[in-house]
Design an enzyme around this catalytic site. Sequence first.
Site, mmCIF file in Angstrom:
data_model
loop_
_atom_site.group_PDB
_atom_site.id
_atom_site.type_symbol
_atom_site.label_atom_id
_atom_site.label_comp_id
_atom_site.label_asym_id
_atom_site.label_seq_id
_atom_site.Cartn_x
_atom_site.Cartn_y
_atom_site.Cartn_z
ATOM 1 C CG ASP A 12 -3.997 -19.560 1.186
ATOM 2 O OD1 ASP A 12 -3.222 -19.434 2.156
ATOM 3 O OD2 ASP A 12 -3.667 -20.171 0.156
ATOM 4 C CG ASP A 55 -7.842 -3.102 3.214
ATOM 5 O OD1 ASP A 55 -8.864 -2.854 3.884
ATOM 6 O OD2 ASP A 55 -7.624 -2.599 2.102
ATOM 7 C CE LYS A 90 0.027 -17.879 -0.565
ATOM 8 N NZ LYS A 90 -1.076 -18.869 -0.483
ATOM 9 C CE1 TYR A 140 -3.229 -2.784 -0.015
ATOM 10 C CE2 TYR A 140 -4.413 -1.501 1.617
ATOM 11 C CZ TYR A 140 -4.365 -2.556 0.718
ATOM 12 O OH TYR A 140 -5.459 -3.378 0.565
ATOM 13 C CG ASP A 187 -13.513 -4.407 5.501
ATOM 14 O OD1 ASP A 187 -13.052 -3.763 6.465
ATOM 15 O OD2 ASP A 187 -13.927 -3.862 4.461
HETATM 16 MG MG MG Z 1 -10.410 -1.409 4.092
#
Ligand code: MG
Length: 336
Positions: free
Chosen positions: A207, A231, A174, A123, A235
């Site tokens: 995963d 991120d 990962k 990001y 959620d």
């Molecule tokens: Mg977000």
Amino acid sequence: MKNVVLIPGDGIGPEITNSVTTILEKAGADVNWVRAKAGLTAHEELGTPLPDETIEAIEEHRIALKGPLTTPVGAGFRSVNVALRQKFNLYSNIRPAHTLPSIESPFRDVDLVLFRENTQGLYIGKEQWIEEGENKKHSEAIAVVTEEASRKIITAAFEYAKQHERKKVTLVHKANILKLTTGLFLEVGRKVAKEYPEIEFEDLIVDNMAMQMVMRPRQFDVVVTTNLFGDILSDLASGLVGGLGVTGAANIGDDAAMFEAVHGSAPDIVGKNLANPLALLFSSLMMLEHIDQKAVAENIRKAIYKTLVEKKVYCTPDIGGEGTTSTFTQAVCDNI
Ligand code: MG
Ligand code: NAI
């Protein structure tokens, strides 16, 4: 009195902020609100979405509670949320997900806290075109992971676990594929874990983690991960307990902390007395805990739970109630 910068923000921001300040005042929170502007409202009134006075106020008081800010799509200013996180190096994004009374969800007894690294990974915005031809396009993005930033967020997760008497920290990565970047994150995690022998440590590949969170979410306690995975999984975690409308969030750095609702400015319901203050209210409880007013936070939490049991009468329609912002606010105040 603790000075806290209050940024009501855009859209439903002022409505939910009023509700939160009313409830905190009723509960006797020792807070002096220093009001500041940001977002579209600030842009329209002052010509900038992030006025110098707002930055200076946060620099001075170091704690902020922020409502949602409208970010124009396409042209226009960059996200103020991202700018604030970068400006004050708020490297820990903390998102608790806790099952609530009367909030519909197929999942029961979820109680986890997710720590997302907020400044690095994919990001950082380092993307480029390698080829931009008519028939052939090729783009690349760079992910950055440093030992220092990894150590900070992982230590923050372990310190939180220690202070809140949590039993386990799960690190998500990962490293089987991204051996250098998330491999480094895992390597630092294993080192930091040795400094906290009383807390169980495990690592899971992202995963598998996504599947485990849906199939057996109760096994998780404190979770720590890199920016992109955090991120997505934060959620997902909110989704286990009723969504973004009922979960609080904190962005914490070494010298400043900003507490915010994760939902947006909800332009479709502005001024209708339908905005649900719960997410910002839960964020404000995280703020009260952060400034050592835990007892006040606990009283408000109990009053919220009591109010949720009578959800239909008092709560807003987004969570299945027939009430308004005002009836919810009044009911929580009455229950304190
Ligand atoms: Mg977000
Ligand atoms: P949104 O979260 O504002 O709205 C999505 C849906 O959820 C709408 O139907 C809205 O009415 C509902 N909703 C959201 N919060 C609610 C609440 N507290 N009570 C009841 N209903 C609620 O997302 P959207 O529409 O994608 O974005 C609107 C604006 O908000 C955009 O400008 C976006 O950039 C900004 N935004 C800001 C965020 C922040 O400041 N942290 C986060 C997400 C979006």
